[in-house]
Write a protein that holds these residues in place. Structure first.
Motif, PDB file in Angstrom:
ATOM      1  N   SER A 138      -2.246 -11.314 -46.941  1.00 24.66           N
ATOM      2  CA  SER A 138      -3.032 -12.390 -47.547  1.00 24.66           C
ATOM      3  C   SER A 138      -2.970 -13.648 -46.692  1.00 24.66           C
ATOM      4  N   GLY A 139      -1.782 -13.924 -46.125  1.00 22.51           N
ATOM      5  CA  GLY A 139      -1.626 -15.102 -45.285  1.00 22.51           C
ATOM      6  C   GLY A 139      -2.429 -15.024 -44.008  1.00 22.51           C
ATOM      7  N   ALA A 141      -5.403 -13.721 -43.858  1.00 24.01           N
ATOM      8  CA  ALA A 141      -6.818 -13.613 -44.213  1.00 24.01           C
ATOM      9  C   ALA A 141      -7.648 -14.743 -43.622  1.00 24.01           C
ATOM     10  N   GLU A 142      -6.999 -15.890 -43.351  1.00 22.42           N
ATOM     11  CA  GLU A 142      -7.728 -17.040 -42.808  1.00 22.42           C
ATOM     12  C   GLU A 142      -7.998 -16.902 -41.314  1.00 22.42           C
ATOM     13  N   GLU A 143      -7.617 -15.792 -40.735  1.00 23.29           N
ATOM     14  CA  GLU A 143      -7.858 -15.514 -39.314  1.00 23.29           C
ATOM     15  C   GLU A 143      -7.116 -16.471 -38.379  1.00 23.29           C
ATOM     16  N   ASP A 144      -6.018 -17.034 -38.852  1.00 25.31           N
ATOM     17  CA  ASP A 144      -5.165 -17.836 -37.978  1.00 25.31           C
ATOM     18  C   ASP A 144      -4.439 -16.884 -37.034  1.00 25.31           C
ATOM     19  N   HIS A 211      -7.480 -12.145 -31.577  1.00 26.51           N
ATOM     20  CA  HIS A 211      -6.459 -13.137 -31.916  1.00 26.51           C
ATOM     21  C   HIS A 211      -5.406 -13.285 -30.822  1.00 26.51           C
TER      22      HIS A 211
END
Length: 312
Positions: A138-139, A141-144, A211
């Motif tokens: 979930s963490g 998910a922001e594509e960081d 990434h």
């Protein structure tokens, strides 16, 4: 010229001791491919030992001298673990010295030391491991890029049971996505292949799909995992990632990467894997080390006994 690990008073040692120390260091580094950290530990113990026979030279290094050396440390309050480690260092040195003709016999063969109490790290339950990885997904998910990397770190550590140093040292050419396998370099320079599952593969594809390149710099190494500044991921950063991820799980223990490795091995054994296979996966030199991970499988054995034995 003295090595960086040689003590400041090394020149005060008799010539045969100073020469033996330097030759033993070369043996550790070049022949045994011992890690720098382990070399420092061996040499630190050896320095303390050689100072006790400075008046006699290697000729005075017999079993009685070894026992006196350990007894003096015990009287000074050295812990059981310290005595065990120093006795082991002494045995490695005397075996090498006898093999190379510096000692007529190996006195370390008969040197006994107290067994170190082996404490096991905290372990996640299967449910806690799933909760940790779900939260990490979930963490990410922001594509960081850092969050995606951290997810991959956790997935691979848990899926393969590799040491954090092995994973941080892994290069891109050590990844076989077709077979879902990693080729890692373990202790003593021993190479082995470990496998991972579909969730780790999905995390890997996300990381390599753009990434990783977001963190890479012109001078970045070929490492699979990169730090925020484009260098190889530091194991200390990896430890903080694991600790934070496990700490976010309700009721979860304080966990290090070794604890995640321990969790992986425990869950494999509970799931029915045999010890030999787990030994190969973890890269243990002896089966006795792997057997430490069976401590939590007693409940499973009891359940099987209750189910299958006619007199349960």
């Amino acid at each position: 010229m003295p090595s960086s690990d040689e003590p400041a008073d090394a020149d005060a040692l008799p010539a045969d001791l100073a020469d033996a120390r330097r030759a033993f260091e070369r043996h550790l580094r070049l022949e045994r491919a011992t890690s720098a950290h382990t070399v420092r530990a061996y040499l630190g113990d050896l320095d303390a030992l050689l100072r006790t026979v400075a008046d006699t030279g290697l000729a005075g290094l017999d079993l009685a001298a070894l026992r006196r050396w350990l007894a003096a440390q015990r009287a000074a309050g050295a812990s059981r673990a310290t005595l065990t480690r120093r006795a082991s260092s002494a045995r490695v040195f005397t075996a090498w010295a006898a093999r190379t003709g510096r000692l007529a016999t190996d006195p370390g063969q008969r040197l006994a030391a107290p067994r170190k109490h082996r404490t096991l790290p905290s372990v996640l339950t299967v449910e806690q491991a799933d909760a940790m990885l779900t939260a990490a997904t979930s963490g990410a998910a922001e594509e960081d890029p850092v969050a995606v990397r951290d997810l991959l770190l956790l997935e691979l550590l848990y899926a393969t049971g590799v040491r954090v140093s092995e994973l941080c040292g892994l290069d891109l050419d050590g990844v076989d996505q077709r077979r879902r396998a990693l080729r890692v370099l373990g202790k003593g320079g021993r190479e082995r292949t470990v496998v991972y599952g579909v969730p780790a593969q999905r995390a890997l594809e996300r990381w390599l799909g753009g990434h990783r390149s977001a963190l890479a710099r012109p001078g970045s190494p070929a490492a699979l995992l990169l730090g925020a500044r484009g260098g190889r991921l530091d194991p200390r950063v990896a430890r903080s990632v694991v600790n934070a991820a496990a700490g976010a799980v309700p009721g979860g223990p304080a966990l290090s990467p070794h604890g995640l490795r321990h969790s992986a091995a425990t869950h494999l054994l509970v799931g029915g894997a045999d010890l030999r296979s787990v030994q190969e996966l973890l890269g243990h030199a002896t089966l006795a080390t792997t057997q430490l991970y069976t401590h939590v499988t007693v409940d499973r054995l009891k359940a099987i006994h209750d189910q299958a034995h006619p007199r349960a």
